[in-house]
Design a protein around this motif. Sequence first.
Motif, PDB file in Angstrom:
ATOM      1  N   UNK A 111       0.856  -1.192   0.000  1.00 19.10           N
ATOM      2  CA  UNK A 111       0.000   0.000   0.000  1.00 19.10           C
ATOM      3  C   UNK A 111       0.887   1.235   0.000  1.00 19.10           C
ATOM      4  N   UNK A 112       0.634   2.163  -0.925  1.00 26.12           N
ATOM      5  CA  UNK A 112       1.352   3.431  -0.969  1.00 26.12           C
ATOM      6  C   UNK A 112       0.511   4.522  -0.311  1.00 26.12           C
ATOM      7  N   UNK A 113       1.115   5.238   0.612  1.00 25.96           N
ATOM      8  CA  UNK A 113       0.427   6.287   1.374  1.00 25.96           C
ATOM      9  C   UNK A 113      -0.297   7.245   0.433  1.00 25.96           C
ATOM     10  N   UNK A 114      -1.585   7.434   0.696  1.00 26.36           N
ATOM     11  CA  UNK A 114      -2.416   8.253  -0.190  1.00 26.36           C
ATOM     12  C   UNK A 114      -2.322   9.738   0.146  1.00 26.36           C
ATOM     13  N   UNK A 115      -2.440  10.075   1.415  1.00 28.03           N
ATOM     14  CA  UNK A 115      -2.520  11.484   1.828  1.00 28.03           C
ATOM     15  C   UNK A 115      -1.146  11.990   2.256  1.00 28.03           C
ATOM     16  N   UNK A 116      -0.690  13.070   1.636  1.00 28.05           N
ATOM     17  CA  UNK A 116       0.639  13.615   1.881  1.00 28.05           C
ATOM     18  C   UNK A 116       0.599  14.673   2.981  1.00 28.05           C
ATOM     19  N   UNK A 117       1.585  14.614   3.858  1.00 35.06           N
ATOM     20  CA  UNK A 117       1.653  15.499   5.021  1.00 35.06           C
ATOM     21  C   UNK A 117       2.310  16.817   4.614  1.00 35.06           C
ATOM     22  N   UNK A 118       1.518  17.734   4.093  1.00 28.80           N
ATOM     23  CA  UNK A 118       1.989  19.057   3.677  1.00 28.80           C
ATOM     24  C   UNK A 118       1.381  20.084   4.623  1.00 28.80           C
ATOM     25  N   UNK A 119       2.058  20.379   5.712  1.00 27.96           N
ATOM     26  CA  UNK A 119       1.491  21.230   6.759  1.00 27.96           C
ATOM     27  C   UNK A 119       2.572  22.115   7.372  1.00 27.96           C
ATOM     28  N   UNK A 120       2.114  23.231   7.939  1.00 27.25           N
ATOM     29  CA  UNK A 120       2.974  24.054   8.784  1.00 27.25           C
ATOM     30  C   UNK A 120       2.398  23.982  10.189  1.00 27.25           C
ATOM     31  N   UNK A 122       3.859  24.843  13.089  1.00 24.00           N
ATOM     32  CA  UNK A 122       4.142  26.137  13.718  1.00 24.00           C
ATOM     33  C   UNK A 122       5.305  26.766  12.943  1.00 24.00           C
ATOM     34  N   UNK A 123       5.839  27.857  13.452  1.00 26.74           N
ATOM     35  CA  UNK A 123       6.903  28.554  12.723  1.00 26.74           C
ATOM     36  C   UNK A 123       8.165  27.712  12.582  1.00 26.74           C
ATOM     37  N   UNK A 124       8.370  26.801  13.530  1.00 25.58           N
ATOM     38  CA  UNK A 124       9.597  26.008  13.519  1.00 25.58           C
ATOM     39  C   UNK A 124       9.432  24.640  12.890  1.00 25.58           C
ATOM     40  N   UNK A 125       8.198  24.218  12.624  1.00 23.06           N
ATOM     41  CA  UNK A 125       7.956  22.844  12.186  1.00 23.06           C
ATOM     42  C   UNK A 125       7.056  22.835  10.944  1.00 23.06           C
ATOM     43  N   UNK A 126       7.680  22.606   9.787  1.00 23.00           N
ATOM     44  CA  UNK A 126       6.973  22.588   8.513  1.00 23.00           C
ATOM     45  C   UNK A 126       7.329  21.306   7.773  1.00 23.00           C
ATOM     46  N   UNK A 127       6.332  20.698   7.130  1.00 23.70           N
ATOM     47  CA  UNK A 127       6.539  19.471   6.376  1.00 23.70           C
ATOM     48  C   UNK A 127       5.957  19.640   4.970  1.00 23.70           C
ATOM     49  N   UNK A 128       6.654  19.093   3.988  1.00 18.21           N
ATOM     50  CA  UNK A 128       6.182  19.126   2.603  1.00 18.21           C
ATOM     51  C   UNK A 128       6.429  17.746   1.999  1.00 18.21           C
ATOM     52  N   UNK A 129       5.670  16.761   2.461  1.00 17.83           N
ATOM     53  CA  UNK A 129       5.905  15.376   2.055  1.00 17.83           C
ATOM     54  C   UNK A 129       5.767  15.189   0.556  1.00 17.83           C
ATOM     55  N   UNK A 130       4.835  15.905  -0.058  1.00 21.04           N
ATOM     56  CA  UNK A 130       4.595  15.706  -1.491  1.00 21.04           C
ATOM     57  C   UNK A 130       5.767  16.180  -2.348  1.00 21.04           C
ATOM     58  N   UNK A 131       6.657  16.994  -1.775  1.00 23.83           N
ATOM     59  CA  UNK A 131       7.829  17.415  -2.552  1.00 23.83           C
ATOM     60  C   UNK A 131       8.835  16.287  -2.708  1.00 23.83           C
ATOM     61  N   UNK A 132       8.795  15.319  -1.777  1.00 20.05           N
ATOM     62  CA  UNK A 132       9.739  14.217  -1.842  1.00 20.05           C
ATOM     63  C   UNK A 132       9.131  12.874  -2.151  1.00 20.05           C
ATOM     64  N   UNK A 133       7.793  12.749  -1.957  1.00 13.11           N
ATOM     65  CA  UNK A 133       7.125  11.457  -2.109  1.00 13.11           C
ATOM     66  C   UNK A 133       5.932  11.568  -3.043  1.00 13.11           C
ATOM     67  N   UNK A 134       5.752  10.541  -3.858  1.00  8.72           N
ATOM     68  CA  UNK A 134       4.593  10.468  -4.743  1.00  8.72           C
ATOM     69  C   UNK A 134       3.450   9.774  -4.002  1.00  8.72           C
TER      70      UNK A 134
END
Length: 275
Positions: A111-120, A122-134
Amino acid sequence: MKVAILQLTSSDDPAENLVMVQDMIADAVSQGAEFICTPEVTNCVSLDRKHQASVLSYQEGDPTLSGLQSSAKEHGIWLSIGSLALKGGEGDRFVNRSFLIGPDGKITATYDKIHMFDVQVNEAETYAESSGYAPGDQAVVADIGAAKVGLTICYDLRFPYLHRALAKAGADILLVPSAFSPVTGAAHWKPLLRARAIETGCFVIAAAQTGTHAAQTGKKRTTYGHSLAVSPWGEVLLDAGVAPGVTLVDFTLSDVPRSRERIPALSHDREFSGP
């Protein structure tokens, strides 16, 4: 069914992590585990895309996958590899892929993860999973003999329609392997897992990464821990706290139909218009 949850503090070194996980599987088996679950990105926790590109492999020939297949066969157990970070995604991206391994060591489902964790967060913790994972696009229910399991990964937890679809397709157990943020974990982890169990009448097994993850390059990541097992009635059966290790829980699978008979919400869908 006796289930073992492996709570890990994986580094960014896949070879090192494989040895650790194989030792923990042997420990779980010695305690009577029949089904063993590992967390998201079991093989490599890293925020450095260049480092990932240098240490990750394609599915074919991936040493972590083949090593854990050998462990499942050696011990004759069902194994959920919560996910592996692998090459082979669309473009130059990776895939976040879960594997279900049978007692014969063969892959029975992916199973390939469907929903990508693209969130901020707070000011110190930001994720952009879709930039690295399909992202994936296929929901999966698989048979482990005594039960059927629905496969999800981490951020999928926030999308109840996926879990409802898995339950309506026959899942008795929902797997939610994760590497949850400490901030969102403290606020949302337990209530979301309990909600998915209550809504579907499924057991929920959520193996988690925990602590501060060693990194050869780039920023070190910290994860929430607190691997959980939740009953179909929403009771927390196991909370592994924040230390890495092996924890076991016994399931009575007949609790699934019993809970659904008490609250048969899965059969009460109605069509509606709007809003």
